[in-house]
Write an enzyme that holds these catalytic residues in place. Structure first.
Site, short mmCIF file in Angstrom:
data_model
loop_
_atom_site.label_atom_id
_atom_site.label_comp_id
_atom_site.label_asym_id
_atom_site.label_seq_id
_atom_site.Cartn_x
_atom_site.Cartn_y
_atom_site.Cartn_z
N PRO A 193 43.29 35.96 52.47
CA PRO A 193 42.18 35.15 51.99
C PRO A 193 42.57 34.32 50.77
O PRO A 193 43.24 34.82 49.88
CB PRO A 193 41.13 36.20 51.60
CG PRO A 193 41.57 37.46 52.22
CD PRO A 193 43.06 37.38 52.35
N GLU A 194 42.17 33.07 50.74
CA GLU A 194 42.45 32.22 49.59
C GLU A 194 41.16 32.03 48.80
O GLU A 194 40.10 32.53 49.18
CB GLU A 194 43.02 30.89 50.08
CG GLU A 194 44.22 31.14 51.00
CD GLU A 194 45.25 30.04 51.00
OE1 GLU A 194 45.22 29.19 50.10
OE2 GLU A 194 46.10 30.05 51.90
N LYS A 209 40.59 34.92 43.52
CA LYS A 209 40.53 35.71 44.75
C LYS A 209 39.74 37.00 44.56
O LYS A 209 39.78 37.88 45.40
CB LYS A 209 41.94 36.04 45.21
CG LYS A 209 42.73 34.80 45.60
CD LYS A 209 44.09 35.19 46.10
CE LYS A 209 44.97 33.98 46.22
NZ LYS A 209 46.35 34.38 46.52
#
Ligand SMILES: [Zn+2]
Length: 282
Positions: free
Chosen positions: A2-3, A69
């Protein structure tokens, strides 16, 4: 992985489920994924000493928000829960009493309200910050400005990079360093370098402040454009030939010049990196 944009979208999805609601039951398992034993699945989770149940139950969630994040849950009495999905984490939503699709022992964080059960499985990090103000301040010092935060300033990225990293640090490691600016993940790293015509192995010492600012400004623009739904897009050319410029395109022709896109595991963490050998100069 995930970014930054993914975590902001996640916060937006979770927010209406939790904000303003009182938590009726909570599990916070602080040790990282993989260190807890499968055998714990057979013991009642309520009896598991590694799970912190206290401090949250009966309290209202004031705010759900993303920073870089990290996803934060702020409770009314000042307690803060920080979570980082890492490579394997994901969130599920269930109705109370509905069976979970993953085993309980993989749950890192679970919050029950009257209507929903929000469960984060296999997180890389979950942390309960009891003295929220102090611990949160320490955390913020470890994390650079969130590129998606309103008013975040890319001009500060260049001096921060030069202060934190050696002159021989390659640009791919600079962009991934969340202490400089947070939000850029592995896909955007390759895409931003291509769009700015910078070779991933060009070193910080050979890169001007203006060039660094352009890289971060580009990253911020891409992260912002990807906040809506749908797949991640960096190439906004509606020709059906691809929505990313270089990522996952090893051996295929560069959209700009036709040269074959190269790929390698490069940098401090040997992460997959893609670039055009003709468009991007060292
Ligand atoms: Zn090219």
């Amino acid at each position: 992985m995930p970014e930054g944009d993914t975590i902001h979208k996640l916060a937006a999805a979770i927010r209406p489920r939790l904000e303003g609601r009182t938590v009726r039951e909570a599990w916070v398992r602080s040790e990282p994924r993989g260190t807890f034993k499968r055998s714990q699945a057979s013991t009642a989770l309520a009896a598991d000493p590694s799970i912190d149940h206290s401090g949250l139950i009966g309290h209202r969630v004031e705010r759900v928000y993303a920073e870089g994040k990290h996803l934060f849950f702020e409770f009314e009495q000042g307690v803060l829960v920080r979570s980082h999905l890492g490579m394997y984490g994901d969130w599920h939503r269930y109705q109370p009493g509905e069976p979970w699709k993953k085993p309980e022992w993989q749950a890192s964080l679970a919050l029950w309200t009257e209507r929903d059960v929000m469960v984060c499985f296999n997180a890389k990090e979950v942390e309960l910050l009891k003295a929220a103000t102090i611990r949160h301040a320490n955390f913020r010092n470890r994390l650079g400005p969130d590129l998606l935060a309103p008013g975040s300033d890319v001009i500060l990225a260049a001096p921060r990079a030069r202060e934190l990293l050696d002159a021989d640090a390659p640009l791919l490691d600079v962009l991934l360093d969340q202490r400089i600016a947070s939000g850029i993940g592995n896909v955007y790293k390759s895409e931003v370098l291509f769009m700015e015509r910078q070779h991933p192995l060009r070193v910080l010492g050979d890169t001007s402040d203006g060039e660094l600012q352009s890289l971060y400004a580009r990253a911020r623009a891409l992260l912002s454009r990807n906040l809506g739904g749908g797949p991640r897009v960096t190439r906004f050319v509606p020709d059906g030939r691809g929505s990313l410029w270089v990522y996952s395109r090893r051996g295929r022709p560069c959209f700009r010049c036709g040269a074959k896109i190269q790929a390698g595991r490069l940098g401090r963490d040997m992460r997959s990196t893609y670039w055009c050998p003709a468009c991007q100069i060292v």
